[in-house]
Design a protein around this motif. Structure first.
Motif, PDB file in Angstrom:
ATOM      1  N   THR A  61       0.848  -1.191   0.000  1.00 42.57           N
ATOM      2  CA  THR A  61       0.000   0.000   0.000  1.00 42.57           C
ATOM      3  C   THR A  61       0.886   1.245   0.000  1.00 42.57           C
ATOM      4  OG1 THR A  61      -0.040   0.087   2.422  1.00 42.57           O
ATOM      5  CG2 THR A  61      -1.822  -1.142   1.331  1.00 42.57           C
ATOM      6  N   ARG A  62       0.262   2.363  -0.313  1.00 41.90           N
ATOM      7  CA  ARG A  62       0.924   3.659  -0.131  1.00 41.90           C
ATOM      8  C   ARG A  62       0.040   4.506   0.768  1.00 41.90           C
ATOM      9  NH1 ARG A  62       3.105   5.231  -6.223  1.00 41.90           N
ATOM     10  NH2 ARG A  62       4.590   3.509  -6.407  1.00 41.90           N
ATOM     11  N   PRO A  63       0.540   4.941   1.900  1.00 36.70           N
ATOM     12  CA  PRO A  63       1.862   4.617   2.443  1.00 36.70           C
ATOM     13  C   PRO A  63       1.950   3.168   2.929  1.00 36.70           C
ATOM     14  CG  PRO A  63       0.594   5.855   4.051  1.00 36.70           C
ATOM     15  CD  PRO A  63      -0.229   5.828   2.789  1.00 36.70           C
ATOM     16  N   ALA A  64       3.175   2.650   3.017  1.00 33.44           N
ATOM     17  CA  ALA A  64       3.402   1.241   3.371  1.00 33.44           C
ATOM     18  C   ALA A  64       2.863   0.897   4.758  1.00 33.44           C
ATOM     19  CB  ALA A  64       4.890   0.918   3.287  1.00 33.44           C
TER      20      ALA A  64
END
Length: 202
Positions: A61-64
């Protein structure tokens, strides 16, 4: 009680379907995740210990941090104390996140971390637990429990694949539902069955 599993690959949508590597006939990752959680908790009690031999999840994902939070949320729903052995898909960031958010569960931290492997004694033998299969050579009473290779088996009788996709459940008298961690008695059944198969081939 002690249990063993590997390669749950929570959130890993590319594994869905009936491929040869890791057949997972689920409609989506939510269904797969919930099936593993339900089958795990049907067997494992909160005070039990489960050795997870790597590849907990695969989710980017973003952010991780969002993926670390999602994976932690899934793991928090699993019964038992988890001894986590790092797999090739387990990031240091995930382990650091879990270490920083490690709840006290029945008097002990829920997670313990191992970079390479762990060794325990059971009855008359030892289990050396790693993510990758290890070629130990000729050693007495040591069995390598491993994951990593999903629906394949190492053609060595001292190596037992304990992953959720393992084909070595064929040595069990009774099959377990998908995602259910294996008991020590089931591991022993696999060890005995595989050794007999090799002996019969000679």
């Amino acid at each position: 009680m002690q249990y063993f599993t590997s390669d749950t690959h929570f959130f890993h949508k590319d594994l869905l379907g009936m491929n040869d590597f890791a057949p997972r006939p689920f409609a989506n990752v939510d269904e797969m995740n919930q099936t593993i959680i339900d089958n795990w908790n049907a067997r494992v009690a909160p005070t039990d210990t489960v050795y997870h031999l790597g590849d907990i999840a695969l989710y980017f994902t973003r952010p991780a941090i969002k993926s670390d939070e999602a994976v932690a949320d899934v793991l928090s729903q699993l019964n038992g104390h988890l001894e986590l052995i790092k797999g090739n898909h387990d990031s240091r960031a995930l382990f650091k996140y879990l270490a920083a958010h490690n709840p006290i569960d029945h008097g002990q931290e829920k997670y313990t971390f191992h970079d390479v492997g762990a060794l325990i004694k059971y009855d008359h033998r030892q289990y050396y637990m790693t993510h990758y299969p290890m070629m130990l050579g000729i050693v007495k009473q040591i069995v390598n429990l491993h994951g990593h290779i999903h629906h394949y088996a190492v053609p060595v009788k001292e190596n037992i694949n304990v992953g959720v996709d393992t084909p070595e459940t064929r040595y069990l008298k009774e099959q377990v539902p998908f995602g259910t961690p294996f008991s020590t008695s089931e591991i022993e059944e696999m060890v005995t069955g595989k050794a007999k198969e090799f002996q019969d081939k000679q």
